[in-house]
Design a protein around this motif. Structure first.
Motif, PDB file in Angstrom:
ATOM      1  N   GLU A 167       0.679  -1.118  -0.072  1.00 48.00           N
ATOM      2  CA  GLU A 167       0.163  -0.120   0.060  1.00 48.00           C
ATOM      3  C   GLU A 167       0.796   1.253  -0.024  1.00 48.00           C
ATOM      4  N   THR A 172      -2.358   4.162   3.983  1.00 48.16           N
ATOM      5  CA  THR A 172      -1.938   3.782   5.462  1.00 48.16           C
ATOM      6  C   THR A 172      -1.493   4.971   6.449  1.00 48.16           C
ATOM      7  N   GLU A 175      -0.434   4.842  10.085  1.00 50.76           N
ATOM      8  CA  GLU A 175       0.070   3.465  10.507  1.00 50.76           C
ATOM      9  C   GLU A 175       1.623   3.461  10.131  1.00 50.76           C
ATOM     10  N   ARG A 177       5.194   2.128   9.512  1.00 49.60           N
ATOM     11  CA  ARG A 177       5.650   0.772   9.131  1.00 49.60           C
ATOM     12  C   ARG A 177       7.117   0.853   8.874  1.00 49.60           C
ATOM     13  N   GLY A 224       4.074   7.116   9.282  1.00 50.93           N
ATOM     14  CA  GLY A 224       2.622   6.736   9.076  1.00 50.93           C
ATOM     15  C   GLY A 224       2.150   8.350   8.296  1.00 50.93           C
TER      16      GLY A 224
END
Length: 296
Positions: A167, A172, A175, A177, A224
């Motif tokens: 994605e 996102t 979030e 990552r 994020g």
């Protein structure tokens, strides 16, 4: 070859107005300035037009100095720094409204044999199994800062078939990552061998154009953030470096593997490796960009 790709090739086919002076048209990007990849690709075309066709570029180093005006042409002046037996060096200054907006140094090399090794290609799914931009962007239009952002992104990438493995940042938001991103890309149609820009210079310039599209994504993923499209950061490219290791074709699938080792002081660093579908490491890329969180 679709109309958008033909338009991009016309954009790269610079007009020679003096022996080492070229003029290129500009066009609006998804933000109100000239897309950095366009300026870098045009500057490399200008440099390459002063070098024998059998001596392709092996590296470039560039600085983005000022935002480009999409409503005005850009003049590229080439300085012939050196013509050696194996290597050629060129410096290019891009000027708009009497001011430099971009500076590029590029080196070209005659093909020769040498020691050979490379990092292995990382795992990635088949690009044909991934959604196209036309399939993905409308699905997430409600996430964007303005209703027309998805349409502007589609228009800006209409010449390039670019497919995210995971994605993208705007999906996102909130979030964080791992600061890694992968995209597959190729031109929207096969390139003609009788183009105004000889190959392999054309392929390298098109890859240079694409290299500025997603390289800072990995910085956003680590925090994020979704980027300018959702309005949670303000960003721009500062400098850009590329090394061209092995032959490639821009109309065949290429995997752009990207990561960010650091972000600080309103800046972030992106590193990328571009592999052919056969696993050959073709290009290495490093870029630093401004990444600021809007106040208020």
């Amino acid at each position: 070859m679709n109309d958008a790709l033909r338009s991009l090739l016309d954009l790269l086919a610079l007009e020679r107005i003096e022996q080492d002076i070229f003029r290129g048209e500009s066009r609006a990007s998804v933000v109100p300035r000239v897309f950095g990849g366009q300026v870098a690709a045009q500057a490399l075309v200008a440099a390459g037009r002063t070098v024998p066709a059998d001596r392709p570029p092996h590296s470039l180093h560039a600085y983005f100095l000022r935002p480009g005006d999409p409503g005005a042409p850009i003049v590229y002046t080439v300085d012939r720094i050196r013509d050696g037996r194996s290597f050629t060096t060129r410096r290019v200054v891009a000027v708009q409204h009497g001011q430099p907006v971009f500076h590029l140094s590029a080196s070209f090399q005659t093909a020769e044999e040498g020691l050979e090794h490379q990092e292995p290609m990382p795992p990635a799914p088949d690009p044909l199994e991934l959604p196209t931009a036309a399939e993905m962007l409308p699905r997430h239009a409600e996430r964007f800062l303005a209703p027309d952002v998805a349409e502007r992104l589609l228009e800006a990438r209409a010449a390039i078939d670019l497919r995210y493995v995971d994605e993208p940042p705007y999906v996102t938001v909130g979030e964080p990552r791992e600061p890694r991103s992968q995209v597959w890309f190729r031109t929207q149609g096969k390139l003609d061998d009788d183009s105004a820009i000889p190959r392999p210079l054309l392929d390298i310039c098109l890859v240079t154009y694409v290299s500025d599209m997603t390289l800072l994504d990995s910085i956003l993923l680590a925090h994020g953030r979704g980027g300018w499209a959702v309005g949670d950061v303000v960003g721009a490219s500062l400098d850009h470096a590329m090394w061209f290791h092995r032959p490639l074709r821009a109309d065949e699938w290429l995997l752009y593997d990207q990561e960010s080792p650091t972000a600080q002081s309103g800046r972030g660093l992106g590193k990328g490796r571009i592999f052919t579908a056969e696993g050959q490491l073709a290009v290495s890329v490093i870029q630093e960009g401004v990444i600021r969180v809007p106040r208020g």
